[in-house]
Design an enzyme around this catalytic site. Structure first.
Site, PDB file in Angstrom:
ATOM      1  N   CYS A 183      46.365  79.625  61.793  1.00  0.00           N
ATOM      2  CA  CYS A 183      47.468  80.390  62.612  1.00  0.00           C
ATOM      3  C   CYS A 183      47.550  81.848  62.704  1.00  0.00           C
ATOM      4  CB  CYS A 183      48.566  79.648  62.046  1.00  0.00           C
ATOM      5  SG  CYS A 183      49.176  77.937  62.260  1.00  0.00           S
TER       6      CYS A 183
ATOM      7  N   ARG B 231      41.817  82.945  64.801  1.00  0.00           N
ATOM      8  CA  ARG B 231      42.668  82.315  63.563  1.00  0.00           C
ATOM      9  C   ARG B 231      43.198  80.868  63.654  1.00  0.00           C
ATOM     10  NH1 ARG B 231      44.509  85.999  59.475  1.00  0.00           N
ATOM     11  NH2 ARG B 231      45.701  84.332  58.705  1.00  0.00           N
TER      12      ARG B 231
ATOM     13  N   TRP C 206      46.990  76.662  64.339  1.00  0.00           N
ATOM     14  CA  TRP C 206      45.915  75.663  63.876  1.00  0.00           C
ATOM     15  C   TRP C 206      46.639  74.482  63.196  1.00  0.00           C
ATOM     16  CZ3 TRP C 206      44.617  73.701  58.967  1.00  0.00           C
ATOM     17  CH2 TRP C 206      43.368  73.058  58.740  1.00  0.00           C
TER      18      TRP C 206
ATOM     19  N   ASN D 201      53.187  80.826  60.050  1.00  0.00           N
ATOM     20  CA  ASN D 201      51.871  80.388  59.367  1.00  0.00           C
ATOM     21  C   ASN D 201      51.989  79.842  58.067  1.00  0.00           C
ATOM     22  OD1 ASN D 201      49.135  80.243  58.622  1.00  0.00           O
ATOM     23  ND2 ASN D 201      48.893  82.393  58.343  1.00  0.00           N
ATOM     24  N   GLY D 202      51.590  78.869  57.495  1.00  0.00           N
ATOM     25  CA  GLY D 202      51.848  78.227  56.312  1.00  0.00           C
ATOM     26  C   GLY D 202      52.209  76.843  56.327  1.00  0.00           C
TER      27      GLY D 202
ATOM     28  N   GLU E 119      23.996  76.231  53.201  1.00  0.00           N
ATOM     29  CA  GLU E 119      24.573  77.236  54.144  1.00  0.00           C
ATOM     30  C   GLU E 119      24.079  77.037  55.481  1.00  0.00           C
ATOM     31  OE1 GLU E 119      26.931  79.255  54.534  1.00  0.00           O
ATOM     32  OE2 GLU E 119      26.514  80.451  55.941  1.00  0.00           O
TER      33      GLU E 119
ATOM     34  N   LYS F 277      26.210  76.016  58.840  1.00  0.00           N
ATOM     35  CA  LYS F 277      26.133  76.678  60.515  1.00  0.00           C
ATOM     36  C   LYS F 277      25.960  75.865  61.281  1.00  0.00           C
ATOM     37  CE  LYS F 277      27.686  79.502  59.194  1.00  0.00           C
ATOM     38  NZ  LYS F 277      28.012  79.964  57.983  1.00  0.00           N
TER      39      LYS F 277
ATOM     40  N   GLU G  62      29.004  73.383  61.743  1.00  0.00           N
ATOM     41  CA  GLU G  62      30.201  73.992  62.460  1.00  0.00           C
ATOM     42  C   GLU G  62      30.051  74.394  63.753  1.00  0.00           C
ATOM     43  OE1 GLU G  62      30.230  77.994  59.824  1.00  0.00           O
ATOM     44  OE2 GLU G  62      32.259  77.100  60.459  1.00  0.00           O
TER      45      GLU G  62
ATOM     46  N   HIS H  40      15.685  61.198  45.533  1.00  0.00           N
ATOM     47  CA  HIS H  40      16.618  60.346  44.796  1.00  0.00           C
ATOM     48  C   HIS H  40      17.542  59.642  45.595  1.00  0.00           C
ATOM     49  CE1 HIS H  40      15.519  61.795  40.909  1.00  0.00           C
ATOM     50  NE2 HIS H  40      15.318  62.931  41.288  1.00  0.00           N
TER      51      HIS H  40
ATOM     52  N   LYS I 119      39.514  80.769  61.307  1.00  0.00           N
ATOM     53  CA  LYS I 119      38.641  81.620  60.669  1.00  0.00           C
ATOM     54  C   LYS I 119      39.006  81.827  59.309  1.00  0.00           C
ATOM     55  CE  LYS I 119      35.822  84.966  60.066  1.00  0.00           C
ATOM     56  NZ  LYS I 119      34.288  84.381  59.974  1.00  0.00           N
TER      57      LYS I 119
HETATM   58  O1  M6R Z   1      37.421  84.155  53.935  1.00  0.00           O
HETATM   59  P1  M6R Z   1      36.681  83.273  53.033  1.00  0.00           P
HETATM   60  O2  M6R Z   1      35.125  83.739  53.010  1.00  0.00           O
HETATM   61  O3  M6R Z   1      37.317  82.905  51.852  1.00  0.00           O
HETATM   62  O4  M6R Z   1      36.471  81.766  53.772  1.00  0.00           O
HETATM   63  C1  M6R Z   1      35.441  80.763  53.163  1.00  0.00           C
HETATM   64  C2  M6R Z   1      35.421  79.636  54.196  1.00  0.00           C
HETATM   65  O5  M6R Z   1      36.814  79.510  54.830  1.00  0.00           O
HETATM   66  C3  M6R Z   1      34.338  80.075  55.223  1.00  0.00           C
HETATM   67  O6  M6R Z   1      33.323  80.835  54.695  1.00  0.00           O
HETATM   68  C4  M6R Z   1      34.076  78.947  56.263  1.00  0.00           C
HETATM   69  O7  M6R Z   1      33.197  77.944  55.258  1.00  0.00           O
HETATM   70  C5  M6R Z   1      33.279  79.280  57.298  1.00  0.00           C
HETATM   71  N1  M6R Z   1      33.693  79.132  58.350  1.00  0.00           N
HETATM   72  C6  M6R Z   1      31.772  79.151  57.297  1.00  0.00           C
HETATM   73  O8  M6R Z   1      30.964  79.737  58.346  1.00  0.00           O
END
Ligand code: M6R
Length: 606
Positions: A2, A27, A70, A96-97, A479, A483, A486, A502, A601
């Site tokens: 948000c 956001r 969001w 926001n919250g 990681e 990527k 998402e 396993h 984000k």
């Molecule tokens: O702002 P932060 O690094 O604390 O965010 C953590 C995760 O929300 C962030 O890394 C998220 O997983 C990304 N979208 C990954 O690409």
């Protein structure tokens, strides 16, 4: 998560608010809305849809509030979009919250005659303010009384049709930054929409309220105590939050990675002594020398960076390390005995799960250190000391350059802590010199973007993808999978290559490709065996290999090369082709690369 933006000044507010929403769009983009001069316009979707909905509507007024949502409570719909109003359409709120006791408040308010228009928790804020105004409070008092009624988190801005020259902002657990313009004030969830107007900001702390007019600002705590806060200057330039000719922020941010490493290490290495100089840790250097155990906390990409850090710190600083996701940490009974340090990693510095872990660690008296990208963010301010990444603003929702900078900062921390302990000067020099060599090597990888694009086109129709790695590149595999998930919405899984046998190996067939990180390091032979196991089940394999390694071409279907480096630093190079691969698959599938569905984000709710 948000985005809030508000303006009060001497210009027409609506265009400023719309421009601000565009800068804040990463956001949240489930719905958008604004309120100027007591009139609200809201729409499902992001800023473009709101712009279309606004059409020729003239929203005249020199102050207003705006929001990008969001969704948490209630689906993305126009009804649930902010701003929310009171019954009489006098008071408007963007929030926001999460208001945790909203059901109970809503029932009470409904029993008192309030009619609710949305399913959101946020709407109760407007109704509570209304209730206190009806009982005789002025706007400022009513906002404070309403905030005392609620439990949960908020970053909010309030406007009132009868007091058009005033905006009230408040914070509890969700960030609020106030921009200090010339005869204007701004309120935002982060500095990006403010940068076009001013670099001077002040950050509200939890439990604080700001009352803003064009010419004046007042900050006080909810109990009425006046707060004086220093105005800070944001280092980022407005060009850093623009695409600068790239199609997407994600690509721009990947291409910035060589500079990012330079910026993260700038002024922090003494190569001749094999040491790291970390000014942000000076104040706690003595305590750091006594640290016996490190607990690393982060979420998503930051968590994977922490896992790489675990290997670095254990091998080169000799300190036992555990890594945990922020969302789990405080729900068990974490035991942080004397000598334990909590290391929080966060790009935004606002991630609620990570923040709560820090607070738990502080309650237990542990030293808390941050590796944070966003200067002035809550995590940066609440940790005892830390290392700023200096990666510049990251706008693409998928974290790329921040990961590179987190790994670089972890390597610097390893050098720092290692040299405080038993790491020899020779080893220190080797790490320092190799860190300095990384930007050029990374540039070399980025030159392969066309090959990675072609590779992505070959695999874009796969439904599932496995990423495997070991040791330092165990976390890189996860990681890489994150990527792809998402930005492409494909099913992708990370797996320790040794774990394949396993269980996960059962999934492999000719339609289930694997990305195998098989660099020439201490686990190379093991990785080769794991690739053989997959090939024996007819699984297609893309291997990530060290330049000069001709031995993988016969084994894998495709090979991507990265330059050799120290094993501990290899994830910094290995992840880049994985990022580009995910990017090009997303583009090939015609998806919204920078704003993947359902995500935002900065995750400021738990
Ligand atoms: O702002 P932060 O690094 O604390 O965010 C953590 C995760 O929300 C962030 O890394 C998220 O997983 C990304 N979208 C990954 O690409």
């Amino acid at each position: 998560m948000c985005g809030i933006f508000a303006y009060v000044g001497e210009e027409q507010a609506a265009p400023i608010l719309m421009e601000g929403l565009s800068a804040l769009e990463y956001r949240g983009y489930d719905s958008a809305g604004l309120c100027v001069g007591g009139r609200c316009v809201r729409s499902v979707g992001a800023v473009e849809q709101l712009r279309a909905r606004l059409g020729d509507t003239m929203l005249a007024g020199k102050s207003g509030i705006a929001h990008l949502r969001w969704a948490t409570h209630g689906e993305p719909s126009e009804q649930n979009a902010h701003p929310h109003a009171d019954c009489g359409q006098h008071v408007f709120v963007v929030h926001n919250g999460i208001i945790e006791n909203f059901r109970e408040l809503r029932e009470k308010l409904a029993a008192a005659g309030h009619r609710f228009a949305s399913e959101t928790d946020s709407e109760v804020l407007a109704r509570l303010i209304e209730a206190h105004r009806r009982a005789g409070a002025d706007l400022e008092q009513a906002v404070c009384l309403a905030l005392k009624d609620v439990r949960g988190t908020y970053g909010l801005a309030v406007s009132c049709a009868e007091e058009p020259g005033t905006i009230i902002a408040a914070r509890m657990g969700a960030p609020i930054v106030v921009g200090m313009g010339e005869r204007a004030h701004f309120v935002a969830s982060d500095p990006s929409p403010i940068l076009a107007h001013t670099k001077h900001v002040l950050y509200l702390e939890d439990g604080e309220v700001a009352v803003l007019t064009a010419k004046a600002h007042r900050v006080f705590s909810l109990d009425g105590t006046k707060v004086s806060r220093d105005v800070e200057t944001i280092e980022w330039g407005v060009e850093q939050i623009q695409k600068s000719g790239f199609d997407h922020f994600m690509l721009k941010e990947i291409m910035e990675e060589p500079d990012v490493i330079e910026n993260t290490i700038r002024g922090r290495l003494i190569p001749g002594q094999g040491r790291a100089k970390l000014g942000g840790l000076d104040s706690v250097a003595e305590r750091l020398a006594k640290v016996k155990r490190i607990v690393v906390v982060g979420c998503g990409t930051a968590f994977y960076a922490g896992q790489v850090g675990e290997y670095m710190l254990e091998e080169f600083a000799g300190i036992p390390v555990e890594v945990e996701v922020g969302s789990e940490f405080r729900y068990r009974t974490p035991i942080l005995e004397e000598g334990t340090m909590l290391l929080a990693i966060s790009q935004s510095g606002e991630t609620a799960d990570t923040l709560e872990a820090i607070r738990e660690a502080k309650r237990q008296g542990a030293l808390t250190i941050g590796i944070v990208n966003t200067v002035g963010s809550t995590i940066a301010r609440e940790t005892d000391a830390g290392i700023y990444n200096h990666a510049g603003p990251e706008i693409g929702v998928a974290s790329t350059k921040a990961f590179i900078s987190q790994l670089t900062a972890l390597a610097l921390l390893t050098l720092f802590l290692g040299r405080q302990r038993t790491m020899s000067e020779a080893v220190g020099k080797r790490i320092a010199n190799e860190l300095l060599a990384l930007p050029l090597k990374l540039e070399h990888i980025l030159l392969q973007h066309d090959e990675l694009c072609a590779l992505a086109l070959r695999y874009k129709d796969a439904r599932d993808f496995l990423y495997i790695g070991r040791k330092y590149n165990y976390a890189t595999a996860f990681e890489g999978a994150l990527k792809l998930k998402e930005v492409s919405y494909l099913h992708a899984e990370g797996c320790g290559a040794g774990e394949m046998k396993h269980g996960p190996l059962a999934m492999i067939d000719k339609n289930f490709p694997t990305f195998a990180i098989a660099l020439q390091d201490s686990v190379y032979e093991k990785m080769r065996s794991n690739i053989q196991e997959i090939k024996a089940r007819r699984g297609p394999v893309v291997a990530l290999a060290t330049e000069g390694d001709t031995g993988l071409a016969d084994l894998a279907d495709d090979v991507v090369f990265v330059p050799p480096t120290l094993e501990m630093l290899s994830p910094i190079l290995a992840v880049v082709p994985l990022q580009l691969f995910a990017y090009y698959i997303s583009v090939a599938r015609g998806l919204n690369v920078d704003r993947p569905r359902n995500l935002a984000k900065s995750v400021t709710v738990e």
